[in-house]
Design a protein around this motif. Sequence first.
Motif, PDB file in Angstrom:
ATOM      1  N   UNK A   1      11.502   2.572 -11.286  1.00 32.09           N
ATOM      2  CA  UNK A   1      10.357   3.326 -10.769  1.00 32.09           C
ATOM      3  C   UNK A   1       9.116   2.444 -10.696  1.00 32.09           C
ATOM      4  N   UNK A   2       8.961   1.563 -11.682  1.00 29.63           N
ATOM      5  CA  UNK A   2       7.830   0.621 -11.671  1.00 29.63           C
ATOM      6  C   UNK A   2       7.897  -0.255 -10.423  1.00 29.63           C
ATOM      7  N   UNK A   3       9.045  -0.825 -10.149  1.00 33.45           N
ATOM      8  CA  UNK A   3       9.201  -1.682  -8.974  1.00 33.45           C
ATOM      9  C   UNK A   3       8.963  -0.902  -7.686  1.00 33.45           C
ATOM     10  N   UNK A   4       9.452   0.329  -7.642  1.00 32.67           N
ATOM     11  CA  UNK A   4       9.270   1.145  -6.441  1.00 32.67           C
ATOM     12  C   UNK A   4       7.796   1.455  -6.192  1.00 32.67           C
ATOM     13  N   UNK A   5       7.077   1.842  -7.262  1.00 30.63           N
ATOM     14  CA  UNK A   5       5.689   2.277  -7.106  1.00 30.63           C
ATOM     15  C   UNK A   5       4.720   1.123  -6.883  1.00 30.63           C
ATOM     16  N   UNK A   6       4.990  -0.021  -7.511  1.00 33.10           N
ATOM     17  CA  UNK A   6       4.003  -1.107  -7.480  1.00 33.10           C
ATOM     18  C   UNK A   6       4.398  -2.291  -6.604  1.00 33.10           C
ATOM     19  N   UNK A   7       5.630  -2.315  -6.122  1.00 26.86           N
ATOM     20  CA  UNK A   7       6.050  -3.407  -5.240  1.00 26.86           C
ATOM     21  C   UNK A   7       6.675  -2.899  -3.942  1.00 26.86           C
ATOM     22  N   UNK A   8       7.696  -2.044  -4.078  1.00 25.29           N
ATOM     23  CA  UNK A   8       8.457  -1.636  -2.899  1.00 25.29           C
ATOM     24  C   UNK A   8       7.610  -0.819  -1.919  1.00 25.29           C
ATOM     25  N   UNK A   9       6.897   0.182  -2.413  1.00 28.85           N
ATOM     26  CA  UNK A   9       6.054   0.997  -1.537  1.00 28.85           C
ATOM     27  C   UNK A   9       4.923   0.183  -0.898  1.00 28.85           C
ATOM     28  N   UNK A  10       4.204  -0.669  -1.657  1.00 23.81           N
ATOM     29  CA  UNK A  10       3.173  -1.482  -1.020  1.00 23.81           C
ATOM     30  C   UNK A  10       3.706  -2.441   0.048  1.00 23.81           C
ATOM     31  N   UNK A  11       4.987  -2.836  -0.063  1.00 19.52           N
ATOM     32  CA  UNK A  11       5.572  -3.721   0.950  1.00 19.52           C
ATOM     33  C   UNK A  11       6.036  -2.968   2.194  1.00 19.52           C
ATOM     34  N   UNK A  12       5.902  -1.645   2.206  1.00 21.66           N
ATOM     35  CA  UNK A  12       6.301  -0.877   3.382  1.00 21.66           C
ATOM     36  C   UNK A  12       7.132   0.332   3.073  1.00 21.66           C
ATOM     37  N   UNK A  13       7.665   0.385   1.840  1.00 18.59           N
ATOM     38  CA  UNK A  13       8.448   1.557   1.452  1.00 18.59           C
ATOM     39  C   UNK A  13       9.687   1.731   2.301  1.00 18.59           C
ATOM     40  N   UNK A  14       9.971   2.965   2.658  1.00 22.77           N
ATOM     41  CA  UNK A  14      11.214   3.287   3.346  1.00 22.77           C
ATOM     42  C   UNK A  14      11.045   3.330   4.866  1.00 22.77           C
ATOM     43  N   UNK A  15       9.810   3.496   5.358  1.00 26.88           N
ATOM     44  CA  UNK A  15       9.601   3.646   6.793  1.00 26.88           C
ATOM     45  C   UNK A  15       9.349   2.263   7.401  1.00 26.88           C
ATOM     46  N   UNK A  16      10.375   1.465   7.500  1.00 27.55           N
ATOM     47  CA  UNK A  16      10.264   0.114   8.037  1.00 27.55           C
ATOM     48  C   UNK A  16      11.491  -0.191   8.883  1.00 27.55           C
ATOM     49  N   UNK A  17      11.392  -1.230   9.688  1.00 25.83           N
ATOM     50  CA  UNK A  17      12.532  -1.668  10.484  1.00 25.83           C
ATOM     51  C   UNK A  17      13.564  -2.333   9.581  1.00 25.83           C
ATOM     52  N   UNK A  18      14.804  -2.361  10.052  1.00 27.89           N
ATOM     53  CA  UNK A  18      15.899  -2.859   9.221  1.00 27.89           C
ATOM     54  C   UNK A  18      15.688  -4.286   8.714  1.00 27.89           C
TER      55      UNK A  18
END
Length: 407
Positions: A219-236
């Motif tokens: 959850x830490x990685x998702x909230x502080x890294x993955x989402x700021x990098x674009x999250x789920x709404x990105x191109x493949x």
Amino acid sequence: MGLSILVNIGLLFTFKYLSFFTSSISQIFNYFGLAPDHGMNAGSYSVSDLILPIGISFYTFQTLSYSIDVYRGTIVPEKHLGRFALFVAFFPQLVAGPIERAGRLLPQFKERIIANPESIKKGLILIAWGFFLKVVVADRLGVYVDGAHSDPELYHGLPLLISTFFFPLQLYYDFSAYTAIAIGVAHTMGYNLMHNFNKPLFATSSASFWNRWHISFMLWLKDYLYKPMGGYIVKKPILIRNVLIIFFIVGLWHGANWTFVIWGLLSAFLLIVEAATSRIRRKVFSRLGIAKGIVNVGGWIITMSYLMFSLVFFRSPSIEHALLYLENMFLITNLHINILGNYFELGLCFLLILSVQWVHFIKGNNRIHEFVINKPLLKRWTLYTSYIIIIVLFAINRQHTFIYFQF
């Protein structure tokens, strides 16, 4: 926030990764013939002499989350130094998590705590369960795993396969044992820590596994890294890049060794393949009329098998060791399986695994107390006494720290 990130990551890098990066750079220079005549070994210090503080990865991420949350306005700054210090150094979960958030833990420190017998009882049961998982189950599996990895040239085939099966279970029981003890200790004092596992070994896909395993870290990685990098709404292509970056960090976070990096990237590979083929698989299964239950069983077998084989790199001290282990694992020269020479211990390992997995399937990792707490007095104390006898008779008597203390 920038200063906080710089200081926290700087300390983590210095203690945990400086030696790793300097040695890697030195190897690259040596490969191209660019190494100086007098290297670090001739100097007055050695980077490898730095002693790694126990649990530095955990409390570094915890303090980083506080700074980022304050910067985002998610929480208000804590102006009481004592409460903030308690949040950073709360001893039950200090060295191996779960990685708590300030917005969840700091408000608990502001409340008046009144002794609650039910909470204390629940906490003690969780502590006892954690000790059982550690000293009876995880350490017992560890004896076999350590024996197989001590010299992969010596063994072939089935012993290495069994060790490959045992290690994910050892890792899970060892880590969840510490988490159970930490949560239990916090309960006895009137505090609630987040649960770190949700039946991960019953996951039917890689994505499901990572949503169930080390939940506070993911959850830490998702909230502080993955989402700021674009999250789920990105191109493949960007999605693939983000998953690779996240799991490169997951691997490196576990240890300053290329074996952990390879393990992390192997985990990312299965996630990417799952995401890329999800629509095709659904269409194929639908046209073939394959029942959902069969699909889930197949997904579980593939996920767990891939996890077991990828964790060979996690457990190995070097890439060469891991490759030799994997090579010899498929050389089945005979049916000898017990490298310890004690078939009672080997049978006990499998019996304990089945018992613990049944308990986790029924109650999960956070409801163990329900087996005991509502029983009549006589049954409850019979269970307590039996439990103590089992610990005394079957605990592995060796000094073996929790695996995640090294991270």
